[in-house]
Motif scaffolding. Sequence first.
Motif: not given
Length: 422
Positions: A204-233
Motif C-alpha cells: 500500500n506504499s507504492f509510489v507513482v511518479y508523475e511525468r514532466t510536462a514535456k513527457q505528457k505531450a502528444n507532440f513533444p515540444i522544444t523551445l529554442k532561442v536563436w541569434g546570428g548575423v543576416q545579410q541583406y540585399g
Amino acid sequence: MKNCFALFICLLTFHGLIAQITFEPGYFIDNDDNKIECLIQNERWLFSPEIVSYRLNGSTDIRSFSVGDCKEFKIAGQGAYKRVSAGFPITQSTLKKKEKNPEPELVRKTVFVQNIIEGKASFYWYVGDIDIVYLFSKEDGPIEVLLYKKYVGDDLKVRENNIFKRQLLKDFPCDNRLDIQKVKYSRKSLIKYFEEINTCLGDNSFVVYERTAKQKANFPITLKVWGGVQQYGYEVGLTSRPGEVYEFENASGAKFGGEVEAFFPYFGYKKASVILSAQYGSFTSDYLVQPDDFIYNPSTEQILTGDFSILELMLGARYYFDITEKSNVFLEAGFVTNLYPNSVLNNRRTFLLIDRPTETSEVSTAQDNDSGASFGLGYSYNRRVYLRFNFITNQNIIVPGLSVINRDEVSRIALSLGYAFW
C-alpha cells in the motif's frame, strides 16, 4: 557600429538565458557502488538521457557522467533512472515497415530507464528515437523488458504479439483476479495494471511518479532561442522606367528571436517536426543616384536610403538525419510573412549649385504584406546546440505601384546559432 552593438547584446542575452538552467538536489551511484550526493542538471528529459551534467555540493564546476559509468541517478521528486543492459525490441514506426514475422527482433542496448512505479512490482520505461519500451522488476530482482510487437498477418491486417501479458501472468499471478486481456502496451494502461498488482501483493506504499510536462505531450515540444548575423540585399525599380533597377549597398545586421518546435512521434520522436518562429532584424542601406540614372539631376547629390526593421514570422517543417548518436544535420523549409515596424524609404537631396538646406522626403512608409519561403540547412549537437544557414526568397517591403517606385525586393541570407532549453 549599431549592428555590432545589437549583436553583442543578443549574444550576451543568449549567454544569460543558457546560464539559467537549473541544478536540483539528487544523487548518482557510480560503478563502484559509491552514492554521491550532488546537484543534477534537470533537463526534464523526453528521451532517455545518455550524458548527465552535475555539480558537487558547494562547487561551481560542472561535471558529467554517462550510462557507462553510472548505475543509477535520481533527482528529488522524480523517478530514478537505472542502467539496464538487455535485448530491446525493434519497433517499426510506420505500417509499411512492419513485418509479417510476429516474433520481436531484439537489439542489445545499455541505457538508462526511468522508474514510473516503485513498489513490490516496479514499472519502468525507455524512450528512444523512434520507440517506447516498457520494463518491470519484481521485489529487488533484475529489471526485465516487456516484449511486444505489431506485425502484418497473412490477411494484411495489423496484429499484435502481446508477449508481455504472458510475462506478467507468470511473475504476478495474483490469483487471476486481474483481467490481463484488457491491458494494452501503453503507459496509461500498464500503470493502472501495476497499481492493481501492488495492491494485490499487499503493498500500500507504492509510489507513482508523475511525468514532466514535456513527457505528457502528444507532440513533444522544444523551445529554442536563436541569434546570428543576416545579410541583406535591396533594390528598387521605377514606375516610368520598368527596366531600370537601383541596387542598394549590401548590408548586414544582428538577427535574433525564438522558436517552438513540435515533433511527430509517427515519423520518429527525433526525426520530423513542425516549427513556428519569430525573428527580428534591421538594416540600413543607401543608393547614390548615378549620372546615367533616369532620376539624376546634375544640380543635386541624391541618395535613396532604406531604413527597415523586419519581424519574420515563419511556419515550417524540419527533418533530421543522424550522423552519430549525438550529431545530426537537418533540412528545413517554411512559409514566411513579415511585419515592418518603423520602416521607411527616404530620398535625401543635397543642393550643389545653390545655398539651400539638404532636403529629405519620404518615398514610402507603406508596407506590403508580401510572403515568401525560407530554406535552411543546419547541424545539431545533442539536440541542444544548433548551427544553421538559411535564406529567404525575395519579398517586397513597400507597396508596389506608387507614383515613383513601382517595385522593390529584399533578399536575405543568415548564419545563426541556436540553443534548445528542453
